[in-house]
Design a protein around this motif. Structure first.
Motif, PDB file in Angstrom:
ATOM      1  N   HIS A   1       0.831  -1.216   0.000  1.00  0.00           N
ATOM      2  CA  HIS A   1       0.000   0.000   0.000  1.00  0.00           C
ATOM      3  C   HIS A   1       0.861   1.259   0.000  1.00  0.00           C
ATOM      4  O   HIS A   1       0.586   2.226  -0.734  1.00  0.00           O
ATOM      5  CB  HIS A   1      -0.914  -0.019   1.227  1.00  0.00           C
ATOM      6  N   LYS A   2       1.926   1.278   0.794  1.00  0.00           N
ATOM      7  CA  LYS A   2       2.794   2.448   0.860  1.00  0.00           C
ATOM      8  C   LYS A   2       3.563   2.662  -0.442  1.00  0.00           C
ATOM      9  O   LYS A   2       3.762   3.804  -0.879  1.00  0.00           O
ATOM     10  CB  LYS A   2       3.770   2.296   2.029  1.00  0.00           C
ATOM     11  N   ALA A   3       4.009   1.570  -1.067  1.00  0.00           N
ATOM     12  CA  ALA A   3       4.718   1.700  -2.345  1.00  0.00           C
ATOM     13  C   ALA A   3       3.768   2.144  -3.456  1.00  0.00           C
ATOM     14  O   ALA A   3       4.134   2.935  -4.322  1.00  0.00           O
ATOM     15  CB  ALA A   3       5.377   0.375  -2.709  1.00  0.00           C
ATOM     16  N   ARG A   4       2.534   1.625  -3.424  1.00  0.00           N
ATOM     17  CA  ARG A   4       1.556   1.982  -4.458  1.00  0.00           C
ATOM     18  C   ARG A   4       1.195   3.464  -4.403  1.00  0.00           C
ATOM     19  O   ARG A   4       0.919   4.088  -5.421  1.00  0.00           O
ATOM     20  CB  ARG A   4       0.312   1.116  -4.306  1.00  0.00           C
ATOM     21  N   ARG A   5       1.205   4.030  -3.229  1.00  0.00           N
ATOM     22  CA  ARG A   5       0.893   5.455  -3.057  1.00  0.00           C
ATOM     23  C   ARG A   5       1.910   6.332  -3.797  1.00  0.00           C
ATOM     24  O   ARG A   5       1.556   7.382  -4.352  1.00  0.00           O
ATOM     25  CB  ARG A   5       0.883   5.783  -1.568  1.00  0.00           C
ATOM     26  N   VAL A   6       3.158   5.897  -3.839  1.00  0.00           N
ATOM     27  CA  VAL A   6       4.200   6.656  -4.545  1.00  0.00           C
ATOM     28  C   VAL A   6       4.169   6.370  -6.043  1.00  0.00           C
ATOM     29  O   VAL A   6       4.335   7.275  -6.866  1.00  0.00           O
ATOM     30  CB  VAL A   6       5.583   6.327  -3.951  1.00  0.00           C
ATOM     31  N   LEU A   7       3.966   5.116  -6.418  1.00  0.00           N
ATOM     32  CA  LEU A   7       3.973   4.753  -7.833  1.00  0.00           C
ATOM     33  C   LEU A   7       2.844   5.429  -8.605  1.00  0.00           C
ATOM     34  O   LEU A   7       2.991   5.708  -9.811  1.00  0.00           O
ATOM     35  CB  LEU A   7       3.865   3.228  -7.986  1.00  0.00           C
ATOM     36  N   ASP A   8       1.725   5.698  -7.943  1.00  0.00           N
ATOM     37  CA  ASP A   8       0.620   6.384  -8.623  1.00  0.00           C
ATOM     38  C   ASP A   8       0.991   7.808  -9.025  1.00  0.00           C
ATOM     39  O   ASP A   8       0.391   8.369  -9.942  1.00  0.00           O
ATOM     40  CB  ASP A   8      -0.612   6.411  -7.715  1.00  0.00           C
ATOM     41  N   GLN A   9       1.970   8.405  -8.347  1.00  0.00           N
ATOM     42  CA  GLN A   9       2.369   9.773  -8.654  1.00  0.00           C
ATOM     43  C   GLN A   9       3.361   9.865  -9.809  1.00  0.00           C
ATOM     44  O   GLN A   9       3.482  10.922 -10.435  1.00  0.00           O
ATOM     45  CB  GLN A   9       2.997  10.417  -7.410  1.00  0.00           C
ATOM     46  N   ILE A  10       4.067   8.777 -10.123  1.00  0.00           N
ATOM     47  CA  ILE A  10       5.129   8.843 -11.139  1.00  0.00           C
ATOM     48  C   ILE A  10       4.775   8.084 -12.406  1.00  0.00           C
ATOM     49  O   ILE A  10       5.500   8.180 -13.399  1.00  0.00           O
ATOM     50  CB  ILE A  10       6.458   8.293 -10.569  1.00  0.00           C
ATOM     51  N   ARG A  11       3.699   7.344 -12.412  1.00  0.00           N
ATOM     52  CA  ARG A  11       3.334   6.556 -13.597  1.00  0.00           C
ATOM     53  C   ARG A  11       2.990   7.480 -14.762  1.00  0.00           C
ATOM     54  O   ARG A  11       2.184   8.390 -14.645  1.00  0.00           O
ATOM     55  CB  ARG A  11       2.166   5.640 -13.261  1.00  0.00           C
ATOM     56  N   GLY A  12       3.626   7.234 -15.915  1.00  0.00           N
ATOM     57  CA  GLY A  12       3.375   8.031 -17.110  1.00  0.00           C
ATOM     58  C   GLY A  12       4.253   9.266 -17.240  1.00  0.00           C
ATOM     59  O   GLY A  12       4.138  10.003 -18.220  1.00  0.00           O
ATOM     60  N   ARG A  13       5.147   9.500 -16.299  1.00  0.00           N
ATOM     61  CA  ARG A  13       6.003  10.689 -16.339  1.00  0.00           C
ATOM     62  C   ARG A  13       7.368  10.350 -16.932  1.00  0.00           C
ATOM     63  O   ARG A  13       7.745   9.186 -17.036  1.00  0.00           O
ATOM     64  CB  ARG A  13       6.175  11.270 -14.933  1.00  0.00           C
ATOM     65  N   SER A  14       8.108  11.393 -17.299  1.00  0.00           N
ATOM     66  CA  SER A  14       9.441  11.204 -17.861  1.00  0.00           C
ATOM     67  C   SER A  14      10.427  10.834 -16.755  1.00  0.00           C
ATOM     68  O   SER A  14      10.159  11.030 -15.556  1.00  0.00           O
ATOM     69  CB  SER A  14       9.906  12.472 -18.568  1.00  0.00           C
ATOM     70  N   TYR A  15      11.590  10.326 -17.167  1.00  0.00           N
ATOM     71  CA  TYR A  15      12.588   9.853 -16.209  1.00  0.00           C
ATOM     72  C   TYR A  15      13.123  10.989 -15.344  1.00  0.00           C
ATOM     73  O   TYR A  15      13.200  10.873 -14.114  1.00  0.00           O
ATOM     74  CB  TYR A  15      13.725   9.168 -16.975  1.00  0.00           C
TER      75      TYR A  15
ATOM     76  N   GLU B   1      11.792  13.961 -14.693  1.00  0.00           N
ATOM     77  CA  GLU B   1      10.753  14.498 -13.826  1.00  0.00           C
ATOM     78  C   GLU B   1      10.480  13.555 -12.652  1.00  0.00           C
ATOM     79  O   GLU B   1      10.226  14.001 -11.534  1.00  0.00           O
ATOM     80  CB  GLU B   1       9.473  14.724 -14.640  1.00  0.00           C
ATOM     81  N   THR B   2      10.563  12.257 -12.904  1.00  0.00           N
ATOM     82  CA  THR B   2      10.333  11.273 -11.832  1.00  0.00           C
ATOM     83  C   THR B   2      11.398  11.370 -10.751  1.00  0.00           C
ATOM     84  O   THR B   2      11.081  11.327  -9.553  1.00  0.00           O
ATOM     85  CB  THR B   2      10.318   9.859 -12.430  1.00  0.00           C
ATOM     86  N   LEU B   3      12.660  11.508 -11.145  1.00  0.00           N
ATOM     87  CA  LEU B   3      13.724  11.632 -10.145  1.00  0.00           C
ATOM     88  C   LEU B   3      13.518  12.869  -9.282  1.00  0.00           C
ATOM     89  O   LEU B   3      13.744  12.848  -8.059  1.00  0.00           O
ATOM     90  CB  LEU B   3      15.089  11.691 -10.845  1.00  0.00           C
ATOM     91  N   MET B   4      13.091  13.950  -9.913  1.00  0.00           N
ATOM     92  CA  MET B   4      12.862  15.178  -9.162  1.00  0.00           C
ATOM     93  C   MET B   4      11.710  15.016  -8.172  1.00  0.00           C
ATOM     94  O   MET B   4      11.786  15.474  -7.020  1.00  0.00           O
ATOM     95  CB  MET B   4      12.564  16.314 -10.135  1.00  0.00           C
ATOM     96  N   ILE B   5      10.641  14.332  -8.586  1.00  0.00           N
ATOM     97  CA  ILE B   5       9.484  14.111  -7.697  1.00  0.00           C
ATOM     98  C   ILE B   5       9.876  13.229  -6.522  1.00  0.00           C
ATOM     99  O   ILE B   5       9.509  13.498  -5.367  1.00  0.00           O
ATOM    100  CB  ILE B   5       8.322  13.494  -8.486  1.00  0.00           C
ATOM    101  N   LEU B   6      10.623  12.162  -6.789  1.00  0.00           N
ATOM    102  CA  LEU B   6      11.004  11.243  -5.718  1.00  0.00           C
ATOM    103  C   LEU B   6      11.944  11.903  -4.712  1.00  0.00           C
ATOM    104  O   LEU B   6      11.930  11.561  -3.525  1.00  0.00           O
ATOM    105  CB  LEU B   6      11.663   9.995  -6.315  1.00  0.00           C
ATOM    106  N   GLU B   7      12.782  12.837  -5.176  1.00  0.00           N
ATOM    107  CA  GLU B   7      13.677  13.529  -4.247  1.00  0.00           C
ATOM    108  C   GLU B   7      12.916  14.472  -3.309  1.00  0.00           C
ATOM    109  O   GLU B   7      13.327  14.689  -2.171  1.00  0.00           O
ATOM    110  CB  GLU B   7      14.727  14.316  -5.032  1.00  0.00           C
ATOM    111  N   LEU B   8      11.798  15.019  -3.789  1.00  0.00           N
ATOM    112  CA  LEU B   8      11.067  16.005  -3.005  1.00  0.00           C
ATOM    113  C   LEU B   8       9.966  15.392  -2.145  1.00  0.00           C
ATOM    114  O   LEU B   8       9.525  16.022  -1.180  1.00  0.00           O
ATOM    115  CB  LEU B   8      10.449  17.065  -3.926  1.00  0.00           C
ATOM    116  N   MET B   9       9.492  14.177  -2.473  1.00  0.00           N
ATOM    117  CA  MET B   9       8.417  13.570  -1.683  1.00  0.00           C
ATOM    118  C   MET B   9       8.949  13.085  -0.328  1.00  0.00           C
ATOM    119  O   MET B   9      10.070  12.579  -0.240  1.00  0.00           O
ATOM    120  CB  MET B   9       7.798  12.400  -2.454  1.00  0.00           C
ATOM    121  N   PRO B  10       8.155  13.202   0.733  1.00  0.00           N
ATOM    122  CA  PRO B  10       8.666  12.890   2.080  1.00  0.00           C
ATOM    123  C   PRO B  10       8.491  11.444   2.518  1.00  0.00           C
ATOM    124  O   PRO B  10       8.729  11.132   3.678  1.00  0.00           O
ATOM    125  CB  PRO B  10       7.819  13.818   2.970  1.00  0.00           C
TER     126      PRO B  10
END
Length: 370
Positions: free
Chosen positions: A38-52, A54-63
């Motif tokens: 459940h915790k991993a799925r919460r993050v994967l829903d935010q990056i699915r369909g995005r560029s590589y 942009e995804t790295l930037m999102i993952l660095e900023l998410m808490p």
């Protein structure tokens, strides 16, 4: 017989496309991660369909704690694509991101007097699929737009789309066959990025304004003409008169031009702060220095009034002033008729990377009405 041959040819084409898709797709799997699905799925829903990138930037900023193992899986998949298959990381997109539940690890917590109990640690398996869209970028965009189009409607991505070719001109002028059209677009993007990177390295400006309003590219059979419209050309040419020659050499090395000549010219804009790109760079520099966004916008509006413009609208979106909840703020001064086709409106969208996240700036400037 003719129908049989047609069906066979169609089957062969489908198989070829499937093989090409397999070559451009990269799979990465991480098993038995000590985390609930459940915790991993919460993050994967935010990056699915995005560029590589942009995804790295999102993952660095998410808490969330789940970001780090997902970051490692995506990074390893991109490294395999780059070293093993020779793909460019700029064109990688996450087309599939799934998580499955794994085995539950049970541990016994020892306690005195027979009060021990079991601790259940869930695990999960993460699957990431990256795809290179450089060959399919044009067809994907056309298909996605065509699904939602209705007859009799006018579709536009920004306010300058309707006026292109009538009131405003194109920034790239060249002809190409349909097969080579996507390569030509990528080539133009590389030229513009190479010029902007060179200007950033060689211009010494405290405010951080590069001063590039637009870059026009004209391609012929044996010549590529590049016209750089700058607001402050003295800051680039000053001190080293051979900087234009160095810039030409850098672009030729980047694109490996052999049979084509490259010619770069710089033209000065009389009123630089009347152009949205230069104004957006000014606002971005103020926001990086932690100036209040309202002060930055009002100062930018004062600069445009000196350029004799009829109206301006500035919009900033994101975590403004470091607030936890993102919002959109905008200020308009004068007239900005976005629905009038005769109105000549310059538009710009700009991204700013600050300490508290990424902010987006949009500027509309009403120049004149024909």
């Amino acid at each position: 017989m003719t129908n049989m041959l047609r069906n066979k040819n169609k089957d062969l084409e489908v198989r070829k496309r499937e093989k090409e898709d397999i070559k451009t797709e990269i799979y990465a799997l991480s098993q038995s991660i000590s985390m609930s699905a459940h915790k991993a799925r919460r993050v994967l829903d935010q990056i699915r369909g995005r560029s590589y990138q942009e995804t790295l930037m999102i993952l660095e900023l998410m808490p969330y704690r789940a970001c780090y193992p997902i970051f490692k899986v995506i990074y390893s998949a991109a490294a395999n694509a780059k070293h093993n298959m020779g793909l460019n990381e700029e064109y990688l997109v996450i087309i599939k991101a799934t998580v499955d539940e794994g085995t539950t690890v049970k541990k016994l917590k020892p306690r005195a007097r027979g009060r021990s109990y079991t601790i259940k640690r869930p695990t999960c398996h993460i699957t990431i699929v990256l795809k290179d869209i450089s060959l399919y970028e044009e067809s994907v965009v056309e298909n996605s737009i065509g699904c939602f189009k209705k007859t009799g409607w006018i579709y536009k991505k920004k306010s300058t789309d309707i006026t292109l070719g009538t009131i405003q001109g194109h920034h790239s002028l060249w002809f190409a066959q349909p097969k080579n059209y996507s390569k030509g677009l990528q080539e133009d993007q590389k030229i513009r990025e190479c010029i902007k990177n060179y200007v950033q390295k060689n211009m010494r400006i405290s405010s951080g304004v590069e001063g590039i309003a637009r870059i026009e590219i004209q391609k012929r059979i044996d010549l590529i003409q590049i016209i750089i419209h700058m607001g402050f050309p003295k800051l680039l040419v000053e001190g080293k008169p051979r900087r234009i020659e160095e810039l030409q050499m850098n672009v030729q090395k980047e694109l490996n031009y052999v049979n084509r000549k490259l010619n770069i010219t710089i033209t000065r804009i009389t009123k630089p702060y009347g152009h949205p790109n230069i104004l957006a760079e000014f606002i971005a520099g103020q926001l990086r220095n932690r100036v209040s966004f309202r002060k930055a916008i009002k100062k930018a509006i004062e600069l445009t009034e000196q350029a004799d413009t009829k109206g301006i609208q500035v919009q900033i979106a994101g975590r403004i002033d470091g607030k936890e909840i993102a919002r959109v703020e905008w200020i308009r001064e004068g007239r900005v008729p976005l629905q009038t086709i005769r109105a000549k409106i310059d538009y710009c969208s700009y991204r700013v990377r600050t300490i508290y996240g990424v902010l987006g700036i949009k500027i509309w400037i009403f120049v004149d009405e024909e």
